[in-house]
Scaffold this motif. Structure first.
Motif, short mmCIF file in Angstrom:
data_model
loop_
_atom_site.label_atom_id
_atom_site.label_comp_id
_atom_site.label_asym_id
_atom_site.label_seq_id
_atom_site.Cartn_x
_atom_site.Cartn_y
_atom_site.Cartn_z
N LEU A 112 -20.69 -0.54 -20.16
CA LEU A 112 -20.71 0.99 -20.00
C LEU A 112 -19.44 1.49 -20.22
CD1 LEU A 112 -23.34 2.05 -17.16
CD2 LEU A 112 -23.54 2.44 -19.71
N ARG A 113 -18.44 0.90 -19.84
CA ARG A 113 -17.04 1.38 -19.96
C ARG A 113 -16.14 0.25 -20.29
NH1 ARG A 113 -16.50 6.40 -16.93
NH2 ARG A 113 -18.60 7.19 -16.98
N PRO A 114 -15.97 -0.23 -21.46
CA PRO A 114 -15.24 -1.37 -21.79
C PRO A 114 -13.85 -1.12 -21.74
CG PRO A 114 -16.22 -0.14 -23.64
CD PRO A 114 -16.88 0.36 -22.73
N LEU A 115 -13.39 -0.02 -21.63
CA LEU A 115 -11.86 0.07 -21.56
C LEU A 115 -11.57 0.32 -20.04
CD1 LEU A 115 -11.27 2.81 -24.41
CD2 LEU A 115 -11.17 0.38 -24.49
N ALA A 116 -12.31 0.37 -19.20
CA ALA A 116 -11.81 0.47 -17.77
C ALA A 116 -11.18 -0.91 -17.31
CB ALA A 116 -13.17 0.70 -16.88
N ASP A 117 -10.20 -0.68 -16.43
CA ASP A 117 -9.40 -1.76 -15.99
C ASP A 117 -9.98 -2.46 -14.77
OD1 ASP A 117 -7.48 -1.06 -17.59
OD2 ASP A 117 -6.23 0.20 -16.39
N ALA A 173 0.80 -1.03 -0.06
CA ALA A 173 0.03 -0.03 0.04
C ALA A 173 0.93 1.33 0.04
CB ALA A 173 -0.86 0.15 1.14
N LEU A 174 0.43 2.24 -0.48
CA LEU A 174 1.05 3.45 -0.58
C LEU A 174 2.45 3.45 -1.20
CD1 LEU A 174 0.44 5.23 2.91
CD2 LEU A 174 -0.54 5.85 0.65
N ALA A 175 2.49 2.56 -2.46
CA ALA A 175 3.59 2.41 -3.11
C ALA A 175 4.12 3.33 -4.22
CB ALA A 175 3.42 0.87 -3.86
N GLY A 176 2.96 4.37 -4.25
CA GLY A 176 3.39 5.37 -5.29
C GLY A 176 3.36 4.79 -6.83
N ALA A 177 2.20 3.90 -7.15
CA ALA A 177 2.12 3.26 -8.26
C ALA A 177 1.68 4.36 -9.66
CB ALA A 177 0.88 2.35 -8.28
N PRO A 178 1.84 4.19 -10.85
CA PRO A 178 1.67 4.98 -11.67
C PRO A 178 0.27 5.49 -11.72
CG PRO A 178 3.30 3.60 -12.63
CD PRO A 178 2.90 3.11 -11.36
N PRO A 179 -0.26 6.76 -12.19
CA PRO A 179 -1.71 7.16 -12.07
C PRO A 179 -2.59 6.09 -13.09
CG PRO A 179 -0.25 9.04 -12.27
CD PRO A 179 0.66 7.85 -12.55
N CYS A 180 -3.57 5.65 -12.75
CA CYS A 180 -4.44 4.86 -13.58
C CYS A 180 -5.83 5.60 -13.70
CB CYS A 180 -4.62 3.47 -12.81
SG CYS A 180 -5.82 2.62 -13.70
N GLU A 181 -5.81 6.23 -15.00
CA GLU A 181 -6.96 7.07 -15.11
C GLU A 181 -8.24 6.28 -15.45
OE1 GLU A 181 -9.14 10.53 -15.63
OE2 GLU A 181 -7.18 10.28 -15.06
N ASP A 182 -7.88 4.98 -16.00
CA ASP A 182 -9.18 4.06 -16.17
C ASP A 182 -9.71 3.61 -14.83
OD1 ASP A 182 -8.77 4.10 -18.75
OD2 ASP A 182 -7.62 2.41 -18.81
N CYS A 183 -8.97 3.42 -13.69
CA CYS A 183 -9.35 3.12 -12.41
C CYS A 183 -10.31 4.49 -11.95
CB CYS A 183 -8.40 3.08 -11.41
SG CYS A 183 -7.23 1.68 -11.88
N VAL A 184 -10.06 5.50 -12.04
CA VAL A 184 -11.12 6.61 -11.85
C VAL A 184 -12.29 6.47 -12.51
CG1 VAL A 184 -11.05 9.13 -11.69
CG2 VAL A 184 -9.10 8.05 -11.19
N GLN A 185 -12.05 6.32 -14.09
CA GLN A 185 -13.27 6.21 -14.81
C GLN A 185 -14.22 4.99 -14.30
OE1 GLN A 185 -14.10 8.43 -17.14
NE2 GLN A 185 -12.20 9.42 -16.58
N LEU A 230 -24.16 -5.38 -11.23
CA LEU A 230 -23.27 -3.85 -11.66
C LEU A 230 -22.21 -3.89 -12.20
CD1 LEU A 230 -24.46 -2.12 -8.10
CD2 LEU A 230 -25.58 -1.94 -10.51
N GLY A 231 -21.21 -4.87 -11.86
CA GLY A 231 -19.85 -5.00 -12.61
C GLY A 231 -20.40 -5.41 -14.09
N ALA A 232 -21.24 -6.39 -14.25
CA ALA A 232 -21.38 -6.56 -15.67
C ALA A 232 -22.03 -5.23 -16.46
CB ALA A 232 -22.33 -7.67 -15.92
N ASP A 245 -10.11 -10.21 -9.16
CA ASP A 245 -11.55 -10.09 -9.01
C ASP A 245 -12.32 -11.10 -9.70
OD1 ASP A 245 -11.74 -7.74 -7.67
OD2 ASP A 245 -12.04 -6.55 -9.70
N ALA A 246 -13.20 -12.30 -9.01
CA ALA A 246 -13.72 -13.23 -9.31
C ALA A 246 -14.91 -12.98 -10.25
CB ALA A 246 -14.31 -14.05 -8.14
N THR A 247 -15.64 -11.73 -10.08
CA THR A 247 -16.57 -11.15 -10.95
C THR A 247 -16.13 -9.82 -11.19
OG1 THR A 247 -17.83 -10.44 -9.30
CG2 THR A 247 -18.31 -12.61 -9.92
N PRO A 248 -16.59 -9.17 -12.47
CA PRO A 248 -16.02 -7.89 -12.95
C PRO A 248 -16.18 -6.85 -11.83
CG PRO A 248 -17.35 -8.80 -14.83
CD PRO A 248 -17.42 -9.91 -13.32
N PHE A 249 -15.01 -6.27 -11.44
CA PHE A 249 -15.15 -5.06 -10.76
C PHE A 249 -15.62 -5.50 -9.14
CE2 PHE A 249 -15.50 -3.38 -14.97
CZ PHE A 249 -14.19 -2.58 -14.92
#
Length: 707
Positions: free
Chosen positions: A340-345, A297-309, A333-335, A350-354
């Motif tokens: 809705l956001r096919p490019l989201a990471d 945690a708090l590893a300073g990973a590169p920003p992930c804009e898809d995570c915000v989306q 809701l994950g499906a 995850d066993a099921t989407p998101f």
């Protein structure tokens, strides 16, 4: 929709062109790899010729360009590819059929050459004919050209297209029910946040060398704060983004902003963390990578804009449900978010989407009963004022009182205030946190408060001030009983103890200014302690004119006899077994040392001496003079028979002897021994060189001389 957004458009040849930005975000929308010409761009002419030979194709010329064009033409015809695959072995057909429906794993040209890895079952046949293209270093699986994949999918294959969003099964979720569920979740999370950050402020977690807080520290924080790993990660990442935690060398410590935050009401505290989570460029609950290894945690990973989306898209997906209804299953809701956001990471864990993202939204109360809560609606509207109002409505003010039970527990409903939290944490052990927090008192927890400098009167007064009603008698008795036993035994650090029979003399030592550096302190009329080690204290006292003595641990006086240190004597040159007599060796050593020898006198002694019999062979079966001699001769293989007899005589008669000894380290010394004792293969003796009892291995004795 893509045409309306100018993401694709038709060209003059009836094909659709894609915007470069969309192509970069979605490299292979149909799950196809690069064309054959691109994959074979780095091949040489010989490699292409061998492929064509396997296919039975003759190019117009033998140059690389003509061979590549012939191969592209061959595999560009779906009928030819299908006929070729029909002739392949069964393992190859199964492999190609599976790979045709899989998405590619890498892009770019492939260079041919010899590799170290072996091809999988059925792969070599396809590689030899260009149906699969392998990297020259055998890195990753062989790749299937787009022409081959389309041919194997068949003429009836169509790209998957779902114009209608997936159905989300719903259940009734009225506004009051959603608010009640969101309030419970947000209260629990706010209490977890106070606990987690309190633990980090008291004992800052250590950072890994690679950066971030590792699994061990996360487990420690979770145990101390009484919460699971996902809330711990969520609090740490949100607090880091909000500036409540910061890196400080090899640790992560609380900042001055944390002190301000800790004094605010729970609603304001929670709003800070909720806003930070909404803008986080990562999914904090992601605790495992693709290989299943724990992530810091708090590893300073590169920003992930898809995570915000994805986070924003999740609440947007839930808001599409009719009013008064919520999703029956979070997986639905994950499906919907995938549509809705096919490019989201998505997270690999995850066993099921998101699934992790949905869990985070529920922990924070942004989603409740499968519907968007007032907190989530304020986040979607990007309305800070509405978010603050929703937090104040759902989270009650901090509780400044506790209910104390006769079972030595304290229960706080809601979120405790910073003052109450600090007081209870100092004198009791936290057992639960959430909508209600529980502390338990014990002799150990009360002792901890007394160790920190609290008095029993201050503890009783402080607890009574926050109690709903009078303090239970068991708690008052516990505090008084623990205080009565507290400090009856004291421990002080000391480098040495000085004691004597004359109190006046010890008082004089304490008063001596020149002995001030010893750090003397009088514990009793006849006992002093010093922060200076014993040897230095002895030297200082003697230098000041006193005559102290040192004691052994058992109380006896330590005898300070100067040790005798002697250099090891020179080792005589090695001799062959059966060498000369002791007298001859002594004379030879004297000659070697430069001592003058009277050769005429030596010759006279030799002529007058009785004739000596030749030395017996110790292994010819002759009887030995004694059992000791036989044992030594059979074990001390580096000694001549004469030396073995001389050593045996010294053992039997209790005489001192000098030996040449080679230690296990290889160093050779000459030692004089006495008080000999034989226990084959060892010789026990008093060593005059070391002035101590020693054990010698008989096989390492290389010479024997009179003492």
């Amino acid at each position: 929709m893509l045409l309306d957004c100018a993401l694709v458009w038709p060209d003059g040849d009836g094909r659709l062109q894609m915007a470069a930005a969309l192509r970069g975000a979605w490299a292979s929308p149909l799950g196809l790899d690069a064309p054959l010409r691109q994959l074979l761009a780095g091949s040489d002419s010989g490699e292409l010729g061998r492929m064509l030979a396997k296919l039975g194709v003759r190019p117009a010329a033998n140059r690389k360009e003509q061979r590549l064009a012939a191969l592209v033409e061959q595999h560009g015809d779906p009928a030819r590819v299908a006929a070729l695959v029909a002739q392949a072995p069964a393992a190859t057909r199964e492999l190609l059929g599976r790979r045709a429906l899989e998405a590619p794993e890498q892009s770019g040209p492939v260079l041919f050459g010899t590799g170290r890895a072996e091809a999988g079952p059925g792969e070599q046949w396809a590689v030899e004919r260009g149906l699969l293209v392998r990297d020259r270093h055998r890195y990753g699986p062989a790749r299937m050209p787009a022409e081959v994949a389309l041919a194997l999918r068949g003429p009836d294959w169509r790209a998957p297209f779902v114009p209608v969003p997936p159905e989300v099964r719903s259940v009734p979720a009225t506004g009051p029910d959603v608010e009640r569920e969101a309030a419970a979740a947000s209260m629990a999370f706010a209490a977890h946040a106070v606990s987690v950050l309190g633990v980090c402020a008291a004992a800052p977690p250590a950072r890994l060398k690679a950066g971030g807080i590792g699994a061990r520290e996360l487990s420690r924080i979770g145990r101390a704060a009484r919460c699971e790993e996902v809330p711990v990660r969520l609090v740490l990442e949100a607090a880091g983004a909000a500036g409540l935690l910061a890196r400080d060398g090899e640790r992560v410590t609380a900042t001055a902003a944390y002190d301000t935050w800790a004094g605010e009401e729970p609603a304001d505290q929670f709003a800070v963390l909720l806003r930070a989570w909404w803008a986080l460029p990562l999914t904090p609950g992601g605790s495992r990578d693709e290989d299943g290894k724990a992530l810091p945690a708090l590893a300073g990973a590169p920003p992930c804009e898809d995570c915000v989306q994805a986070r924003h898209g999740l609440l947007a997906a839930a808001s599409r449900l009719p009013a008064g209804e919520g999703a029956a299953e979070p997986a639905d809701l994950g499906a919907l978010l995938v549509w809705l956001r096919p490019l989201a990471d998505e997270l690999p864990q995850d066993a099921t989407p998101f699934a992790t993202l949905v869990e985070e939204a529920e922990l924070l109360g942004a989603l409740a009963l499968g519907a968007v809560s007032p907190l989530g609606a304020a986040l979607l509207a990007d309305d800070a004022e509405a978010l603050a109002d929703a937090c104040r409505r759902l989270l009650p003010a901090a509780s400044g009182s506790a209910r104390f039970g006769s079972d030595l527990t304290a229960v706080v409903a809601g979120t405790p205030s910073a003052r109450l939290f600090e007081l209870l944490d100092s004198v009791a052990d936290r057992e639960a946190a959430g909508a209600a927090s529980v502390w338990r008192f014990s002799p150990g927890s009360v002792r901890r408060a007394l160790d920190a400098g609290h008095t029993p009167e201050a503890l009783t007064t402080g607890l009574a001030a926050v109690a709903v009603g009078p303090l239970p008698q068991p708690l008052s008795y516990l505090i008084q009983d623990t205080a009565r036993r507290h400090g009856r035994v004291r421990v002080v650090a000391a480098a040495c103890v000085i004691h004597g029979q004359e109190p006046a003399l010890l008082a004089e030592l304490v008063a001596q200014r020149e002995l001030g550096h010893l750090g003397l302190r009088q514990l009793a009329p006849t006992v002093l302690i010093s922060r200076t080690p014993a040897d230095r204290a002895l030297a200082a006292l003697r230098a000041a004119g006193y005559a102290p003595v040192a004691e052994e641990p058992d109380g006896s006086v330590r005898i300070e006899r100067a040790g005798r240190h002697r250099a090891a004597g020179p080792v005589p040159a090695p001799r062959r077994p059966g060498g000369g007599t002791g007298t001859q060796r002594t004379d030879a050593r004297a000659a070697d040392a430069g001592t003058a020898v009277d050769l005429r006198a030596l010759a006279g002694r030799l002529r007058s001496a009785p004739a000596e019999l030749p030395e017996p062979d110790p292994y010819d079966g002759r009887p030995y003079a004694s059992d000791t001699e036989e044992i030594i001769a059979g074990t001390a293989r580096n000694l001549s028979f004469t030396d073995a007899r001389q050593l045996a005589h010294a053992v039997d008669e209790g005489l001192p002897i000098t030996i040449e000894y080679v230690a296990t380290s290889g160093s050779a010394t000459v030692r004089t021994l006495s008080r000999l004792g034989l226990d084959s293969p060892y010789l026990y003796a008093w060593c005059h060189l070391r002035d101590d009892e020693r054990v010698f291995t008989l096989s390492r004795i290389h010479g024997v001389m009179p003492a």
